[in-house]
Enzyme design. Structure first.
Site, PDB file in Angstrom:
ATOM      1  N   ARG A 171       0.854  -1.284   0.072  1.00  0.00           N
ATOM      2  CA  ARG A 171       0.065  -0.080   0.089  1.00  0.00           C
ATOM      3  C   ARG A 171       0.986   1.078  -0.126  1.00  0.00           C
ATOM      4  O   ARG A 171       0.607   1.941   0.605  1.00  0.00           O
ATOM      5  CB  ARG A 171      -0.883   0.044   1.258  1.00  0.00           C
ATOM      6  N   SER A 246     -10.328  -1.188   3.725  1.00  0.00           N
ATOM      7  CA  SER A 246      -9.336  -1.242   5.000  1.00  0.00           C
ATOM      8  C   SER A 246      -9.266   0.091   5.480  1.00  0.00           C
ATOM      9  O   SER A 246      -8.616   0.902   4.760  1.00  0.00           O
ATOM     10  CB  SER A 246      -8.378  -2.264   4.604  1.00  0.00           C
ATOM     11  N   GLU A 342      -4.658   3.145   6.654  1.00  0.00           N
ATOM     12  CA  GLU A 342      -4.261   2.819   5.247  1.00  0.00           C
ATOM     13  C   GLU A 342      -4.872   4.095   4.469  1.00  0.00           C
ATOM     14  O   GLU A 342      -4.283   4.471   3.658  1.00  0.00           O
ATOM     15  CB  GLU A 342      -4.926   1.489   4.598  1.00  0.00           C
TER      16      GLU A 342
HETATM   17  N1  EPU Z   1     -10.264 -11.531  10.376  1.00  0.00           N
HETATM   18  C1  EPU Z   1     -11.114 -11.662  11.295  1.00  0.00           C
HETATM   19  N2  EPU Z   1     -12.101 -10.802  11.491  1.00  0.00           N
HETATM   20  C2  EPU Z   1     -12.319  -9.856  10.764  1.00  0.00           C
HETATM   21  C3  EPU Z   1     -11.594  -9.667   9.632  1.00  0.00           C
HETATM   22  C4  EPU Z   1     -10.748 -10.720   9.324  1.00  0.00           C
HETATM   23  O1  EPU Z   1     -10.764 -12.786  12.162  1.00  0.00           O
HETATM   24  O2  EPU Z   1     -13.222  -9.004  11.301  1.00  0.00           O
HETATM   25  C5  EPU Z   1      -9.297 -12.724   9.776  1.00  0.00           C
HETATM   26  C6  EPU Z   1      -9.692 -13.657   9.060  1.00  0.00           C
HETATM   27  O3  EPU Z   1      -9.188 -14.888   9.462  1.00  0.00           O
HETATM   28  C7  EPU Z   1      -9.360 -13.537   7.721  1.00  0.00           C
HETATM   29  C8  EPU Z   1      -8.220 -12.913   7.801  1.00  0.00           C
HETATM   30  O4  EPU Z   1      -8.226 -11.951   9.089  1.00  0.00           O
HETATM   31  O5  EPU Z   1      -9.316 -14.638   7.015  1.00  0.00           O
HETATM   32  C9  EPU Z   1      -7.787 -11.782   6.725  1.00  0.00           C
HETATM   33  O6  EPU Z   1      -8.932 -11.185   6.117  1.00  0.00           O
HETATM   34  P1  EPU Z   1      -9.260 -10.817   4.822  1.00  0.00           P
HETATM   35  O7  EPU Z   1      -9.009 -11.877   3.714  1.00  0.00           O
HETATM   36  O8  EPU Z   1     -10.588 -10.140   4.701  1.00  0.00           O
HETATM   37  O9  EPU Z   1      -8.069  -9.753   4.485  1.00  0.00           O
HETATM   38  P2  EPU Z   1      -7.475  -8.421   5.243  1.00  0.00           P
HETATM   39  O10 EPU Z   1      -6.197  -8.710   5.621  1.00  0.00           O
HETATM   40  O11 EPU Z   1      -8.478  -8.123   6.408  1.00  0.00           O
HETATM   41  C10 EPU Z   1      -6.523  -7.393   3.130  1.00  0.00           C
HETATM   42  C11 EPU Z   1      -6.526  -6.082   2.466  1.00  0.00           C
HETATM   43  C12 EPU Z   1      -7.899  -5.794   1.577  1.00  0.00           C
HETATM   44  C13 EPU Z   1      -8.049  -7.165   0.684  1.00  0.00           C
HETATM   45  C14 EPU Z   1      -8.159  -8.299   1.584  1.00  0.00           C
HETATM   46  C15 EPU Z   1      -7.954  -9.524   0.744  1.00  0.00           C
HETATM   47  C16 EPU Z   1      -5.261  -4.645   3.579  1.00  0.00           C
HETATM   48  C17 EPU Z   1      -4.980  -3.197   4.506  1.00  0.00           C
HETATM   49  N3  EPU Z   1      -6.358  -5.039   2.924  1.00  0.00           N
HETATM   50  O12 EPU Z   1      -7.553  -7.539   4.098  1.00  0.00           O
HETATM   51  O13 EPU Z   1      -7.826  -4.861   0.688  1.00  0.00           O
HETATM   52  O14 EPU Z   1      -9.226  -7.070   0.123  1.00  0.00           O
HETATM   53  O15 EPU Z   1      -6.725  -8.475   2.241  1.00  0.00           O
HETATM   54  O16 EPU Z   1      -6.664  -9.780  -0.122  1.00  0.00           O
HETATM   55  O17 EPU Z   1      -4.219  -5.175   3.301  1.00  0.00           O
HETATM   56  C18 EPU Z   1      -8.362  -2.420   0.981  1.00  0.00           C
HETATM   57  O18 EPU Z   1      -6.897  -2.195   0.821  1.00  0.00           O
HETATM   58  O19 EPU Z   1      -8.986  -1.352   0.952  1.00  0.00           O
HETATM   59  C19 EPU Z   1      -8.901  -3.738   0.893  1.00  0.00           C
HETATM   60  C20 EPU Z   1     -10.119  -4.302   1.119  1.00  0.00           C
END
Ligand code: EPU
Length: 346
Positions: A171, A246, A342
């Site tokens: 990012r 995010s 972010e």
């Molecule tokens: N999780 C939880 N609770 C929650 C959310 C997530 O326990 O409320 C855990 C779950 O185990 C889940 C893991 O965290 O499997 C990862 O969650 P998710 O796959 O939704 O991804 P993220 O790390 O929360 C990042 C990016 C997103 C992108 C997703 C998928 C960042 C800051 N965000 O989110 O990007 O869509 O991975 O690749 O790196 C954005 O940048 O605006 C964005 C949406």
């Protein structure tokens, strides 16, 4: 004061004064900008830059406003690209800054060109994609960006820099640092790959792999469909519920720090990085502190994804900022980790 529409040049640039920004940020926060102007060509952008210099205005380049939180009126000029050409030549697509991101993904996928399919449905515009190196489901924009063309704010020249020169990170890019005030992105070139038997599909994200096989097998159009499906189930549609995706980055920690957290929370969600450190899921930490689905007034934590803050209607930027501060405070107290936003907070 009502918006005033003034024409300031032969190129027909219109300039709005005291302009309501509600529709130009996906949080739908109601602030005004002192001036607002759109450009649909390099020439019209240079006209705006002239006006900006003459009037000693600070500026903000705003695409879809999908990664910004306004906490107050903007006392300068908002520059908004509306140029929206996509030119595809062989496996290279060049898209103007004002192209809606998902329109580019849809166009290239429908032509059998892969590279962007995992980035389907990300809100925002092409010009914003390199700034924060948008990413999702194992892929980042940097994996396909060949070059970026921008106008220099001071020198008024057209510059082209390679993907490597953009210094992309998680990012992050040169456009958030050395070129922060200096570049207005005009167009971006993407090096794509024609789909074939040995196309390197990226389905390492478990839920994506499962969804793709449900859809009948791996293909770039199925990855696009599956990505749209997963995003729609977890992330709010900003047209319905204001948000900027995010809100925080997933923090990077050293092994000792992770081990300390693991000893107290064996279920911690984390990912190893190439440099030996680990990324911890900020969404998991926020959920663990009890914030998922909770609200302070009209600013809330999304009930399906705790990393996403939402505007339930009429929240101010200050309300959302206060909510984010409370979350940061609790995460720091529980895990000893400081979360970094972010989104760009203005
Ligand atoms: N999780 C939880 N609770 C929650 C959310 C997530 O326990 O409320 C855990 C779950 O185990 C889940 C893991 O965290 O499997 C990862 O969650 P998710 O796959 O939704 O991804 P993220 O790390 O929360 C990042 C990016 C997103 C992108 C997703 C998928 C960042 C800051 N965000 O989110 O990007 O869509 O991975 O690749 O790196 C954005 O940048 O605006 C964005 C949406």
């Amino acid at each position: 004061m009502a918006s005033v529409n003034k024409t300031i040049s032969d190129h027909g640039i219109s300039l709005m004064e005291n302009f309501p920004m509600e529709k130009y940020n996906t949080f739908h926060v109601a602030v005004n900008s002192k001036y607002f102007s759109e450009f649909d060509s390099d020439e019209s952008l240079y006209e705006i830059l002239d006006f900006m210099e003459t009037n000693k205005l600070s500026h903000l380049v705003l695409g879809g406003g999908a990664n910004i939180l306004f906490t107050k009126d903007f006392d300068g000029i908002v520059i908004h690209p509306v140029s929206d050409n996509i030119v595809v030549d062989g496996d290279i697509a060049v898209a103007d800054a004002g192209v809606v991101w998902d329109k580019l993904v849809e166009t290239t996928v429908s032509m059998g060109l892969g590279g962007l399919e995992n980035l389907s449905l990300i809100p925002g515009t092409v010009g914003a994609a390199p700034v924060q190196n948008i990413g999702a489901y194992g892929v980042e924009a940097k994996d396909s960006i060949l070059w970026v063309e921008y106008a220099g704010v001071k020198d008024r020249k057209l510059h082209r820099i390679s993907g490597k020169e953009c210094k992309f990170g998680y990012r992050d890019s040169i456009f958030k640092h050395e070129l922060k005030e200096e570049a207005v992105i005009l167009r971006v070139a993407f090096k794509l790959t024609r789909e074939s038997e040995d196309y390197p599909y990226n389905v390492e994200y478990g839920a994506l792999r499962a969804k793709v096989s449900e859809l009948g097998g791996v293909s770039i159009s199925n990855i696009r469909k599956a990505t749209i499906d997963i995003r729609s189930s977890k992330l709010p549609d900003p047209a319905i519920l204001g948000s900027a995706g995010s809100f925080f980055r997933n923090p990077e920690v050293a092994k000792e720090k992770l081990d300390g957290i693991k000893s107290r929370f064996s279920e911690v969600v984390y990912f190893p990085l190439e440099n030996g450190n680990y990324k911890i899921s900020a969404g998991w930490m926020i959920e663990k502190t009890g914030w998922k689905g909770r609200a302070i007034g009209n600013a809330a934590v999304h009930d399906k994804q705790a990393l996403v803050l939402v505007n339930k209607g009429f929240a101010t930027g200050q309300d959302i900022l206060r909510l984010s501060d409370s979350i940061r405070h609790d995460v720091e107290n529980t895990f000893g980790i400081i979360l970094h936003p972010e989104v760009i907070i203005l």
